[in-house]
Design a protein around this motif. Structure first.
Motif, PDB file in Angstrom:
ATOM      1  N   LYS A  70       0.802  -1.224   0.000  1.00 56.28           N
ATOM      2  CA  LYS A  70       0.000   0.000   0.000  1.00 56.28           C
ATOM      3  C   LYS A  70       0.834   1.273   0.000  1.00 56.28           C
ATOM      4  O   LYS A  70       0.487   2.241  -0.683  1.00 56.28           O
ATOM      5  CB  LYS A  70      -0.939   0.004   1.217  1.00 56.28           C
ATOM      6  CG  LYS A  70      -1.921  -1.157   1.247  1.00 56.28           C
ATOM      7  CD  LYS A  70      -2.794  -1.178  -0.005  1.00 56.28           C
ATOM      8  CE  LYS A  70      -3.777  -2.339   0.026  1.00 56.28           C
ATOM      9  NZ  LYS A  70      -4.556  -2.436  -1.232  1.00 56.28           N
ATOM     10  N   ASN A 112      -0.042   3.285 -11.613  1.00 58.25           N
ATOM     11  CA  ASN A 112      -1.108   3.481 -10.630  1.00 58.25           C
ATOM     12  C   ASN A 112      -0.524   3.721  -9.241  1.00 58.25           C
ATOM     13  O   ASN A 112      -0.917   3.086  -8.254  1.00 58.25           O
ATOM     14  CB  ASN A 112      -2.040   2.270 -10.628  1.00 58.25           C
ATOM     15  CG  ASN A 112      -2.784   2.117 -11.937  1.00 58.25           C
ATOM     16  OD1 ASN A 112      -3.535   2.999 -12.337  1.00 58.25           O
ATOM     17  ND2 ASN A 112      -2.550   1.007 -12.632  1.00 58.25           N
ATOM     18  N   SER A 113       0.442   4.619  -9.162  1.00 61.46           N
ATOM     19  CA  SER A 113       1.059   4.967  -7.886  1.00 61.46           C
ATOM     20  C   SER A 113       1.496   6.426  -7.926  1.00 61.46           C
ATOM     21  O   SER A 113       1.672   7.006  -9.001  1.00 61.46           O
ATOM     22  CB  SER A 113       2.262   4.064  -7.588  1.00 61.46           C
ATOM     23  OG  SER A 113       3.352   4.361  -8.451  1.00 61.46           O
ATOM     24  N   THR A 172       2.692   5.970  -2.615  1.00 55.81           N
ATOM     25  CA  THR A 172       1.408   5.308  -2.373  1.00 55.81           C
ATOM     26  C   THR A 172       0.972   4.557  -3.627  1.00 55.81           C
ATOM     27  O   THR A 172       1.035   5.092  -4.738  1.00 55.81           O
ATOM     28  CB  THR A 172       0.338   6.341  -1.985  1.00 55.81           C
ATOM     29  OG1 THR A 172       0.778   7.061  -0.831  1.00 55.81           O
ATOM     30  CG2 THR A 172      -0.990   5.652  -1.684  1.00 55.81           C
ATOM     31  N   ASP A 179      -2.009   2.500  -5.676  1.00 52.67           N
ATOM     32  CA  ASP A 179      -3.448   2.392  -5.834  1.00 52.67           C
ATOM     33  C   ASP A 179      -3.785   1.076  -6.515  1.00 52.67           C
ATOM     34  O   ASP A 179      -3.073   0.633  -7.423  1.00 52.67           O
ATOM     35  CB  ASP A 179      -3.998   3.541  -6.700  1.00 52.67           C
ATOM     36  CG  ASP A 179      -3.559   4.894  -6.166  1.00 52.67           C
ATOM     37  OD1 ASP A 179      -3.556   5.065  -4.925  1.00 52.67           O
ATOM     38  OD2 ASP A 179      -3.209   5.761  -6.981  1.00 52.67           O
TER      39      ASP A 179
END
Length: 311
Positions: A273, A293-294, A307, A309
């Motif tokens: 995460k 996607n981060s 982070t 996702d």
């Protein structure tokens, strides 16, 4: 190093069931540690399997190559070969895989693992004994070797984990390891000299090239794991003398430098995460970098947060 043969067990004695009384330890520092077990394990590295889009974006990121000591490397060990995307600090590192990169169920999105290592030769035996003292006599104690490309296997590290043939797992596992002197002595390992007798430290293993980048080390990593997988690994953390503390919804495991946060979730919510990192120097401005996607946010100050996702 990927989880090749890691196994897992449901543990009754220190299970996460609203309390972690048997597994809880006091704060771990060199100056003041009051835990029941001597600390002999320290966070070494971990991995997470992210979606293919994010893995490809990480692999091709120019920003990461500037931000950290970053490498994309294919490694061979025995009959296994894997390609990882690595961010190295002074004492810690992390590797990222894309969905499908690893064999078996470890290739699934959300799969993850953590490795802890010793700083002194012989301390891994204390971990094994600590597990036996807790009643775990069926252990997988193994030697991991590495092939530098010439077909000759060089002893890399000794390890201990629960045998995969006996213990099922969902998506997360852990193991303890101790580097071998044969590996340090091989010039192809590009490791440093011993700083003290029996030096098996992370600092000796990792290069100093992190100093040429912003990232210094990993300070906090957040994984979402199933309750079964968390319960499985608590005895290993306890045997290593790590600081284990219950928090709402999960557990924190600390070694004095790096904190791992485990959030208990359903099986379809597992995965890496977030990663928090320290920097070599303070930065004035906040930089936001979207990587697949981060999102990696650097600064302001001496820290960065990455982070991830779920796509």
């Amino acid at each position: 190093m990927l989880r090749a043969t890691v196994g897992f067990a449901v543990v009754a004695g220190v299970a996460f069931t609203g309390t972690v009384e048997a597994g809880a330890q006091s704060a771990q520092t060199a100056e003041s540690r009051k835990s029941a077990a001597e600390q002999v394990l320290y966070y070494n590295h971990s991995y997470g399997v992210v979606d293919r889009e994010t893995a490809d974006a990480v692999e091709n990121s120019d920003f990461l190559r500037e931000f950290a000591n970053f490498e994309v490397r294919t490694t061979s060990s025995g009959d296994l070969t894997w390609k990882g995307r690595y961010l190295y600090g002074g004492q810690t590192y992390i590797e990222l895989f894309g969905t499908g990169d690893l064999p078996g169920q470890d290739a699934n999105f959300g799969s993850s693992s953590v490795a802890y290592s010793t700083e002194h030769d012989g301390d891994l035996a204390k971990v094994s004994q600590g597990l036996r003292d807790q009643g775990y006599n069926k252990l997988d104690e193994f030697l991991q070797s590495r092939n530098f490309g010439d077909g000759v296997l060089v002893p890399w590290f000794d390890g201990v984990q629960f045998p995969v043939a006996d213990y099922p797992y969902d998506a997360f596992g852990a193991w303890a390891m101790e580097y071998r002197e044969e590996y340090f002595s091989d010039p192809r390992s590009k490791t440093g000299p011993a700083s003290y007798p029996g030096d098996t430290s992370r600092q000796r293993y990792l290069p100093d090239t992190y100093k040429d980048h912003q990232m210094r080390d990993l300070t906090r990593i957040r994984f979402a794991v199933t309750e079964r997988d968390l319960n499985t690994q608590l005895p290993l953390f306890k045997a290593g003398g790590l600081d284990i503390k219950q928090v709402p919804g999960g557990v924190l495991v600390k070694d004095g430098l790096t904190t791992i946060q485990y959030d208990v979730v359903p099986a379809d919510k597992v995965g890496l995460k977030q990663i928090q990192m320290s920097l070599n120097a303070s930065v004035k401005d906040r930089h936001v970098e979207r990587i697949g996607n981060s999102t990696l946010v650097v600064g302001p100050g001496t820290s960065a947060v990455w982070t991830f996702d779920k796509p």
